[in-house]
Motif scaffolding. Structure first.
Motif, PDB file in Angstrom:
ATOM      1  N   VAL A 146       0.833  -1.199   0.000  1.00  0.00           N
ATOM      2  CA  VAL A 146       0.000   0.000   0.000  1.00  0.00           C
ATOM      3  C   VAL A 146       0.871   1.255   0.000  1.00  0.00           C
ATOM      4  O   VAL A 146       0.605   2.211  -0.736  1.00  0.00           O
ATOM      5  N   GLU A 147       1.941   1.253   0.786  1.00  0.00           N
ATOM      6  CA  GLU A 147       2.869   2.394   0.808  1.00  0.00           C
ATOM      7  C   GLU A 147       3.479   2.622  -0.570  1.00  0.00           C
ATOM      8  O   GLU A 147       3.570   3.763  -1.033  1.00  0.00           O
ATOM      9  N   ASP A 148       3.913   1.550  -1.223  1.00  0.00           N
ATOM     10  CA  ASP A 148       4.487   1.669  -2.567  1.00  0.00           C
ATOM     11  C   ASP A 148       3.473   2.209  -3.561  1.00  0.00           C
ATOM     12  O   ASP A 148       3.804   3.020  -4.428  1.00  0.00           O
ATOM     13  N   GLU A 149       2.239   1.754  -3.454  1.00  0.00           N
ATOM     14  CA  GLU A 149       1.179   2.229  -4.353  1.00  0.00           C
ATOM     15  C   GLU A 149       0.898   3.710  -4.150  1.00  0.00           C
ATOM     16  O   GLU A 149       0.656   4.446  -5.110  1.00  0.00           O
ATOM     17  N   GLU A 150       0.952   4.167  -2.904  1.00  0.00           N
ATOM     18  CA  GLU A 150       0.679   5.577  -2.602  1.00  0.00           C
ATOM     19  C   GLU A 150       1.804   6.477  -3.106  1.00  0.00           C
ATOM     20  O   GLU A 150       1.557   7.623  -3.463  1.00  0.00           O
ATOM     21  N   GLU A 151       3.024   5.949  -3.143  1.00  0.00           N
ATOM     22  CA  GLU A 151       4.163   6.727  -3.627  1.00  0.00           C
ATOM     23  C   GLU A 151       4.137   6.913  -5.133  1.00  0.00           C
ATOM     24  O   GLU A 151       4.727   7.845  -5.652  1.00  0.00           O
ATOM     25  N   GLU A 152       3.491   5.998  -5.838  1.00  0.00           N
ATOM     26  CA  GLU A 152       3.455   6.070  -7.306  1.00  0.00           C
ATOM     27  C   GLU A 152       2.579   7.145  -7.772  1.00  0.00           C
ATOM     28  O   GLU A 152       1.977   7.895  -7.844  1.00  0.00           O
TER      29      GLU A 152
END
Length: 152
Positions: A146-152
């Motif tokens: 989820v953190e990686d998705e939010e950074e994109e």
């Protein structure tokens, strides 16, 4: 994020698409196939597989399906559990997990498989973790996703 079982399984359903599961089966097949050929070389029978068997193995790799009770079926089983299917039989789950661990991580000289920590962050490893310990065990992995998705 505060996960519930339901929310975690919904996220895992988004993650474990048919394409992801097929790609993971191909990756694992390639590992086991290389291992097999390495052992055939060790035994000085590097041509130990008949041409017909080689063709059949290429077919299995391409379509990520192999009839019968085998490693692909065990992978399918744990992927379905990770997607939220109900476990019907704890012994069957253990049998599938043991097949995966033995096939991938048990050298000939060891009685028990040695599973590297890096395995648990792979698609198959996370699915095995869900099957073995429950969906709660992958909450930290889901947080990272989820953190990686939010950074994109």
């Amino acid at each position: 994020m505060e996960w519930t079982k339901e929310a975690a399984f919904l996220k895992l359903q988004d993650i474990y698409t048919d394409k992801v599961m097929q790609d993971e089966k191909r990756r694992i097949f390639q590992q086991v196939y290389r291992h097999l050929h390495g052992h055939l070389d060790d035994l000085a029978v590097n041509t130990g597989l008949k041409e017909e068997a080689e063709k059949q193995l290429k077919f299995f790799k391409e379509y990520t399906f192999m009839p019968g009770d085998n490693l692909f079926q065990s992978m399918r089983y744990v992927f379905l559990l990770a997607r939220g299917e109900k476990e019907l039989d704890l012994q069957e789950t253990e049998r599938h997990l043991n097949r995966i661990y033995r096939s991938l991580f048990q050298p000939a000289g060891l009685k028990n498989p040695y599973i590297p920590d890096s395995f648990w962050s792979t698609p198959l490893g996370a699915a095995c973790l869900v099957a073995q310990e429950g969906v709660e065990a992958v909450y930290p992995i889901l947080d990272e996703i989820v953190e990686d998705e939010e950074e994109e």
